[in-house]
Design a protein around this motif. Structure first.
Motif, short mmCIF file in Angstrom:
data_model
loop_
_atom_site.label_atom_id
_atom_site.label_comp_id
_atom_site.label_asym_id
_atom_site.label_seq_id
_atom_site.Cartn_x
_atom_site.Cartn_y
_atom_site.Cartn_z
N LYS A 86 5.71 0.19 12.63
CA LYS A 86 4.91 1.08 13.49
C LYS A 86 4.25 0.32 14.63
CE LYS A 86 3.55 4.42 9.97
NZ LYS A 86 2.41 4.90 9.16
N ALA A 87 3.77 -0.90 14.35
CA ALA A 87 3.07 -1.70 15.36
C ALA A 87 4.00 -2.31 16.39
CB ALA A 87 2.25 -2.80 14.68
N ALA A 88 5.28 -2.42 16.06
CA ALA A 88 6.24 -3.06 16.97
C ALA A 88 6.60 -2.12 18.12
CB ALA A 88 7.50 -3.44 16.20
N ASP A 89 6.91 -2.73 19.25
CA ASP A 89 7.38 -1.97 20.41
C ASP A 89 8.89 -1.74 20.35
OD1 ASP A 89 4.79 -1.95 21.79
OD2 ASP A 89 5.14 -4.11 22.00
N GLN B 229 4.23 -0.72 2.28
CA GLN B 229 3.26 -0.32 3.30
C GLN B 229 3.17 -1.38 4.40
OE1 GLN B 229 1.82 2.84 3.31
NE2 GLN B 229 1.54 2.14 5.42
N ARG B 230 3.24 -2.67 4.00
CA ARG B 230 3.24 -3.75 4.98
C ARG B 230 4.40 -3.59 5.95
NH1 ARG B 230 5.44 -8.09 2.19
NH2 ARG B 230 7.34 -7.36 3.15
N LEU B 231 5.60 -3.32 5.42
CA LEU B 231 6.78 -3.14 6.27
C LEU B 231 6.57 -1.94 7.20
CD1 LEU B 231 10.46 -3.45 5.51
CD2 LEU B 231 9.65 -1.25 6.32
N PHE C 250 8.66 -12.18 19.08
CA PHE C 250 9.47 -11.84 17.92
C PHE C 250 8.67 -12.04 16.64
CE2 PHE C 250 12.39 -12.60 21.29
CZ PHE C 250 13.43 -11.71 21.07
N GLU C 251 8.67 -11.02 15.79
CA GLU C 251 7.97 -11.08 14.51
C GLU C 251 8.96 -10.76 13.39
OE1 GLU C 251 4.47 -8.67 14.43
OE2 GLU C 251 3.54 -9.80 16.07
N THR D 84 3.09 -8.25 26.79
CA THR D 84 4.04 -8.71 25.78
C THR D 84 4.59 -7.54 24.99
OG1 THR D 84 2.84 -10.79 25.60
CG2 THR D 84 4.29 -10.22 23.78
N ILE D 85 5.88 -7.57 24.75
CA ILE D 85 6.58 -6.56 23.95
C ILE D 85 6.86 -7.19 22.59
CG2 ILE D 85 8.71 -5.21 23.74
CD1 ILE D 85 8.76 -5.25 26.87
N THR D 86 6.33 -6.57 21.54
CA THR D 86 6.52 -7.07 20.18
C THR D 86 7.83 -6.53 19.62
OG1 THR D 86 4.14 -7.12 19.86
CG2 THR D 86 5.51 -7.19 17.87
N VAL D 87 8.67 -7.44 19.12
CA VAL D 87 9.96 -7.08 18.55
C VAL D 87 9.95 -7.45 17.07
CG1 VAL D 87 12.46 -7.43 18.65
CG2 VAL D 87 11.10 -7.54 20.77
N ALA D 88 10.04 -6.44 16.21
CA ALA D 88 10.16 -6.67 14.78
C ALA D 88 11.61 -7.03 14.49
CB ALA D 88 9.74 -5.43 14.00
N VAL D 89 11.83 -8.16 13.82
CA VAL D 89 13.18 -8.68 13.59
C VAL D 89 13.54 -8.55 12.12
CG1 VAL D 89 14.71 -10.67 13.79
CG2 VAL D 89 12.88 -10.32 15.48
#
Length: 183
Positions: A67-70, A60-62, A36-37, A3-8
Motif C-alpha cells: 500500500k505504501a509503495a508507489d 499485514q506487514r506485506l 527500492f524496498e 522519490t518513487i518507492t518501488v516494492a520489489v
C-alpha cells in the motif's frame, strides 16, 4: 522530483538466487529518484481464507508495504512453466480479503532470469495474468527474459556484459519514466 518507492518482489527464496542478483542489478542502474524496498515473502504462512477475519502480522506487514509503495517490481524465476508458489502465496495474501486488495491501482514491471533459453517467459506471462486481474498495470515493453549464465551478473548486482547492461539500462529508463508519470 520526489522519490518513487518501488516494492520489489523476488520470487526465489534461495540466498544465491539469480533473480535476486537481477533485482540488485536493476537497482544499481536506476536513477536516484527510485528507492527500492525488498518485500520479504519467505516468512509468510500459506494463505487461507481463515486469515480474512484476523490477518497474521507477516501478512499485514506485506499489505502495508505494498500500500505504501508507489510502484512494484516483480523479479521471478520460472518453476514448472509458471510462477513459484511462494510468490503466488504473497500475491494472494496481499490481495485478500475481498475489498482490501493492496495491489489495486499500482504500476508494476515484471522481469526474470532463468538458466533456460526462454528466461522465465512463461512465468512472466502467468504473473501478468494474475496482476491484470488484481488491477495492476504492468509495463508492456520492453520485456526482460534473461537467460542467465554464471558470471553474467555478480552477487552484488554488477553486470559483466556490456550488451546486457545496455539492454537492462533501457528497461530501467523506461520503467522509471513510466512510474514517474503517475506522480
Amino acid at each position: 522530483m520526489s522519490t518513487i518507492t518501488v516494492a520489489v518482489f523476488v520470487g526465489s527464496l534461495r540466498k544465491e538466487s539469480i533473480n535476486r542478483r537481477l533485482a540488485k542489478a536493476i537497482e544499481k542502474l536506476a536513477p536516484s529518484s527510485l528507492a527500492f524496498e525488498p518485500v520479504e515473502i519467505g516468512d509468510l504462512p500459506l494463505y487461507t481464507q481463515e486469515f480474512d477475519g484476523s490477518y497474521p502480522s507477516q501478512g499485514q506487514r506485506l499489505k502495508d508495504q505494498v500500500k505504501a509503495a508507489d510502484a512494484l517490481l516483480f523479479v521471478t524465476p520460472e518453476y514448472n512453466r509458471s510462477i513459484p508458489g511462494v510468490l503466488k502465496n504473497a500475491i494472494d495474501i496481499g490481495s485478500r480479503p475481498w475489498g482490501t486488495n493492496s495491489f489495486a491501482g499500482k504500476r508494476a514491471a515484471v522481469i526474470g532470469a532463468s538458466p533456460g533459453a526462454i528466461g522465465s517467459a512463461l512465468a512472466q506471462q502467468h504473473l501478468r495474468n494474475v496482476l491484470s486481474y488484481l488491477d495492476v498495470d504492468t509495463l508492456p515493453q520492453p520485456e526482460v527474459f534473461v537467460q542467465f549464465k554464471e558470471g553474467l551478473v555478480e552477487a552484488d548486482g554488477t553486470i559483466t556484459s556490456d550488451g546486457t547492461r545496455t539492454f537492462l539500462q533501457g528497461f530501467v529508463d523506461r520503467f522509471a519514466a513510466w512510474v514517474g508519470a503517475t506522480r
